[in-house]
Design a protein around this motif. Structure first.
Motif, short mmCIF file in Angstrom:
data_model
loop_
_atom_site.label_atom_id
_atom_site.label_comp_id
_atom_site.label_asym_id
_atom_site.label_seq_id
_atom_site.Cartn_x
_atom_site.Cartn_y
_atom_site.Cartn_z
N UNK A 1 0.83 -1.21 0.00
CA UNK A 1 0.00 0.00 0.00
C UNK A 1 0.86 1.26 0.00
N UNK A 2 0.35 2.32 -0.63
CA UNK A 2 1.01 3.63 -0.56
C UNK A 2 0.04 4.58 0.11
N UNK A 3 0.42 5.61 0.87
CA UNK A 3 1.79 5.91 1.25
C UNK A 3 2.36 4.86 2.21
N UNK A 4 3.66 4.90 2.50
CA UNK A 4 4.62 5.88 2.00
C UNK A 4 4.93 5.71 0.52
N UNK A 5 5.04 6.82 -0.18
CA UNK A 5 5.39 6.80 -1.59
C UNK A 5 6.89 6.56 -1.75
N UNK A 6 7.28 6.02 -2.92
CA UNK A 6 8.70 5.72 -3.13
C UNK A 6 9.61 6.93 -2.93
N UNK A 7 9.11 8.12 -3.21
CA UNK A 7 9.96 9.31 -3.06
C UNK A 7 10.38 9.48 -1.60
N UNK A 8 9.62 8.89 -0.68
CA UNK A 8 9.96 8.96 0.74
C UNK A 8 10.62 7.65 1.18
N UNK A 9 9.98 6.56 0.83
CA UNK A 9 10.48 5.26 1.25
C UNK A 9 10.28 4.28 0.10
N UNK A 10 11.33 4.11 -0.67
CA UNK A 10 11.21 3.28 -1.87
C UNK A 10 12.10 2.07 -1.82
N UNK A 11 13.00 1.97 -2.78
CA UNK A 11 13.89 0.83 -2.88
C UNK A 11 14.77 0.73 -1.64
N UNK A 12 14.88 -0.45 -1.07
CA UNK A 12 15.64 -0.68 0.16
C UNK A 12 15.28 0.35 1.24
N UNK A 13 14.00 0.75 1.24
CA UNK A 13 13.46 1.71 2.20
C UNK A 13 14.12 3.08 2.12
N UNK A 14 14.76 3.39 0.97
CA UNK A 14 15.38 4.70 0.77
C UNK A 14 14.57 5.50 -0.24
N UNK A 15 14.70 6.84 -0.19
CA UNK A 15 13.97 7.66 -1.18
C UNK A 15 14.37 7.27 -2.61
N UNK A 16 13.37 7.09 -3.46
CA UNK A 16 13.63 6.55 -4.79
C UNK A 16 12.73 7.23 -5.81
N UNK A 17 13.27 7.48 -7.00
CA UNK A 17 12.36 7.85 -8.09
C UNK A 17 12.35 6.73 -9.12
N UNK A 18 11.18 6.56 -9.70
CA UNK A 18 11.02 5.54 -10.72
C UNK A 18 10.34 6.19 -11.91
N UNK A 19 11.04 6.22 -13.04
CA UNK A 19 10.43 6.74 -14.26
C UNK A 19 10.50 5.70 -15.35
N UNK A 20 9.66 5.92 -16.32
CA UNK A 20 9.57 4.98 -17.44
C UNK A 20 10.63 5.33 -18.50
N UNK A 21 10.97 4.38 -19.34
CA UNK A 21 12.01 4.55 -20.37
C UNK A 21 11.74 5.77 -21.25
N UNK A 22 10.51 5.85 -21.75
CA UNK A 22 10.21 6.94 -22.68
C UNK A 22 10.30 8.30 -21.99
N UNK A 23 9.91 8.35 -20.71
CA UNK A 23 10.03 9.60 -19.96
C UNK A 23 11.50 10.02 -19.94
N UNK A 24 12.37 9.08 -19.60
CA UNK A 24 13.80 9.40 -19.55
C UNK A 24 14.31 9.88 -20.91
N UNK A 25 13.82 9.25 -21.98
CA UNK A 25 14.32 9.58 -23.31
C UNK A 25 14.03 11.04 -23.67
#
Lengths: 123, 597
Positions: free
Chosen positions: B303-327
């Motif tokens: 469940x969210x929150x906490x959102x990944x920007x606060x607690x994400x990968x390995x419980x650390x702040x994380x951003x996740x974007x899609x390939x096309x966004x990055x491009x």
């Protein structure tokens, strides 16, 4: 890659190659006649010489390409140069020495080398 | 450095590779060497050109000759005629209209004319396995600019200001995501890339990674600088072997050039990148499930929150974007916010890549400015439905999206307009359906997919979607009542409101949107027990029109169930009890005497 300047230098170097893949209508075209007659008369070293000059002088708006026989086989190797907005210029009986001069005078300084053109030879 | 007079670009995307483009590449290498042209002509393997239906594709520059459906046997002719003698091989050139036989320059062909390639800008232009070529088309310039001229705040401000929204589906503002992660204080943060791309029919992310992997690497490093992360992970499905391989090559080359690693461009910014392979579970495209999977745990959402920007990968702040966004990111930095904002609609800026599939002439990948109408995409760029069939609907957003009926074909496509008509952008799969598609059957297809892919953690999704599917099966087999239709709709809303993650919350969308626009088809299945498109087997019977039947016995000989009998030269009859409804007879009949009813 230590610095951004180094990256930019590499970019400029390579973009000269990749620019060939852009669809464009401007730019200068060097067309070498490469039918059997042209190749027999030595068109291939002439084309390589053009490619070398273009590469050495970093002329990014010049493409070197080839074409078939244009009918004056006795005057091969023949090279035609198309500049945007100008009449095409036809050079005949080409060799590697002539290439260097044509690149310097015609392509860079925009003054065709009259004595190498088809007109000069036929008179 | 050697300058070549001619470049031969061969598509090495998955589509063209499976139709044999690497054999064509080998043949070119071999024949050019035989003719002694290997120092004059450069052969380059590139990413996808987009016109996958006509692959393998070979483009020869400087002429820009666009050869389609090239076979290995054709290579010798191209080498002999075009590359040696300078005569373009006319018969192999792409023609958009076979009748007029007219060859147009590439940028005037309808398929490309309305397109605007930003995310795909280098696909089909450079060799993705050579970092030098990428650098030649400005790769890593934006990273250099960001590291030497901008503060992390300025980078975030730029992305925020550009109006870029997530291309993975939901359309969340990318800059905002970065801003939240930057604001979280922690000793370690992460940048992740979602390359899981699980929607049936979507393949734009794969093509970006196959054609221009460096743009994603560069953008992730920029994101790392912006939020204060020094480690990135790209989560990509193992079913994309070419993309995985090219991405790994690109990462290795970037490390070798010092564009990843410690002290990039002589600054004190470090950034490293690793690939994590996914096993192809659809739910792992959901952000929390994806992160669980990277951590080595079961790919289940939380469940969210906490959102990944606060607690994400390995419980650390994380951003996740899609390939096309990055491009899109490096181009925005290089060309500026104002340029980017000038493209698209008021609330959706830039372009979107769509994977065109289904009943469409030009199957492939197209990138158009936001606000392009569905009509332009389907009829102009896509070339319309094959065999002159009538366009019925387009499905966007995969199993999370919905259908856009023909009556709304002039809708200008952006995030909000799609939402308002009950569909969604999704990752960009665009499946076209014609009059022969049954909309109930389509809804059933997507439900089968979600039932399969539900991770099982929450009841509404695990049990709810299963019940939905059963109801749809009841409808398509002609056993449902009108009450079932009401129940179906009610269950849809219950699942939407109570499921844990995006997969479950959006799973009923294909049912709801087909109910909204094609209710009459549902009613026909329930009340009249007929399938108007003639798809649902239980409701269809095959018959022979005695007027048209010449009694040739062909159908009878083809029938695998021996269900067709009759005497030569008099009309044959189908025994509907024996009939398997396989349709073989209908295909075989030369007189169109067999029909479904």
């Amino acid at each position: 890659m230590k610095s951004l300047a180094e990256l930019q230098q590499l970019r400029d170097q390579i973009s000269q190659q990749v620019v060939l893949r852009k669809d464009r209508e401007d730019g200068i075209r060097v067309v070498v006649g490469m039918a059997t007659c042209g190749i027999a008369a030595g068109a291939r070293p002439v084309m390589s010489a053009f490619l070398n000059e273009v590469s050495k002088r970093k002329l990014s708006d010049v493409t070197v390409t080839q074409t078939g026989c244009i009918g004056m086989c006795r005057l091969e190797p023949i090279v035609e140069i198309y500049m945007p907005g100008e009449e095409k210029v036809t050079y005949v009986k080409m060799n590697e020495e002539k290439v260097a001069r044509i690149v310097a005078e015609h392509i860079i300084n925009k003054k065709p080398v009259a004595e190498y053109t088809v007109g000069a030879v036929q008179e | 450095m050697n300058i070549y007079r001619s470049h031969v670009l061969i598509c090495g995307g998955t589509g063209c590779t499976s139709s044999g483009s690497n054999k064509i590449h080998e043949e070119f290498d071999k024949l050019l060497a035989e003719k002694g042209l290997e120092n004059e002509v450069k052969v380059v393997q590139t990413g996808c050109f987009g016109l996958c239906a006509l692959g393998p594709i070979v483009v020869v520059y400087p002429e820009g000759a666009f050869y389609s459906l090239v076979k290995v046997e054709d290579v010798s002719e191209i080498v002999e005629e075009h590359l040696l003698k300078g005569r373009i091989v006319d018969r192999l050139l792409y023609r958009e209209d076979e009748k007029s036989n007219e060859v147009k320059p590439l940028n005037e062909v309808t398929f490309y004319k309305k397109q605007m390639r930003i995310a795909l800008r280098n696909c089909g232009v450079i060799n993705p396995e050579d970092i030098n070529e990428a650098i030649g088309v400005d790769a890593y310039q934006a990273l250099g600019k960001v590291l030497t001229e901008m503060t992390p705040e300025q980078v975030i401000e730029t992305i925020l200001d550009s109006g870029l929204r997530g291309r993975g589906g939901a359309g969340f503002p990318t800059g905002l995501k970065w801003k939240f992660a930057a604001a979280s204080k922690n000793d370690q943060k992460y940048v992740c890339c979602n390359a899981d791309e699980g929607d049936p029919g979507a393949f734009m992310d794969r093509s970006v990674l196959e054609g221009d992997p460096h743009t994603v690497i560069e953008a992730m490093a920029i994101a790392g600088y912006a939020i204060g992360a020094n480690q990135g992970y790209i989560y990509i499905r193992a079913e994309y072997p070419i993309a995985v391989r090219r991405l790994q090559i690109a990462i290795d080359q970037a490390k070798e050039y010092g564009l990843l690693g410690k002290g990039i461009f002589g600054t004190n910014f470090d950034f490293n990148l690793e690939i994590r392979l996914g096993a192809g579970a659809f739910v792992c495209g959901e952000e929390t499930a994806l992160m669980n999977s990277i951590e080595g745990n079961r790919g289940e959402p939380r469940p969210r929150p906490p959102f990944p920007a606060v607690k994400g990968l390995f419980a650390k702040p994380t951003i996740l974007n899609n390939v096309e966004t990055y491009a899109n990111i490096p181009v925005i930095i290089n060309k500026g916010v104002d340029w980017f904002k000038g493209i698209g609609t008021e609330k959706s800026k830039g372009t979107k890549v769509f994977a065109l599939g289904g009943k469409i002439q030009n199957t492939g990948l197209v990138e158009v400015p936001m606000g392009t109408t569905l009509r332009e995409i389907v009829e102009e760029i896509g070339g319309g439905c094959p065999n002159g069939k009538k366009f019925k609907a387009a499905q966007t957003g995969g199993p999370s999206g919905g259908c856009i009926p023909a009556s709304l074909i002039d809708t200008e496509i952006d995030y909000d307009s799609l939402m308002s008509i009950g569909s969604m952008m999704g990752s960009g799969g665009l499946i076209v359906m014609d009059e022969d598609n049954c909309m109930v059957d389509i809804a059933k297809f997507f439900l089968e997919f979600t039932v399969d892919e539900s991770c099982g953690k929450c009841v509404p999704c695990r049990v709810g979607t299963k019940r939905l599917l059963e109801m749809l099966e009841k409808i398509t087999s002609g056993k449902a009542t009108m009450e079932d239709l009401d129940k179906l709709e009610e269950l849809c809303y219950v699942i939407k409101e109570s499921a844990l993650c995006g997969l479950g919350q959006t799973a009923p969308n294909p049912v709801l949107s087909t109910l909204q626009y094609f209710k009459d088809e549902y009613v026909a299945h329930v009340k009249d027990k007929v399938c108007p498109a003639g798809v649902c087997k239980a409701l269809v019977n095959y018959h022979i029109d005695p007027e048209k039947c010449k009694g040739c016995s062909l159908c009878s000989r083809k029938c695998p169930a021996n269900a067709i009998t009759g005497e030569i030269k008099s009309p044959f009859v189908i025994d509907t009890d024996k009939c398997l409804k396989c349709g073989v007879c209908m295909e075989a009949c030369k007189f169109d005497a067999i029909y479904k009813k």
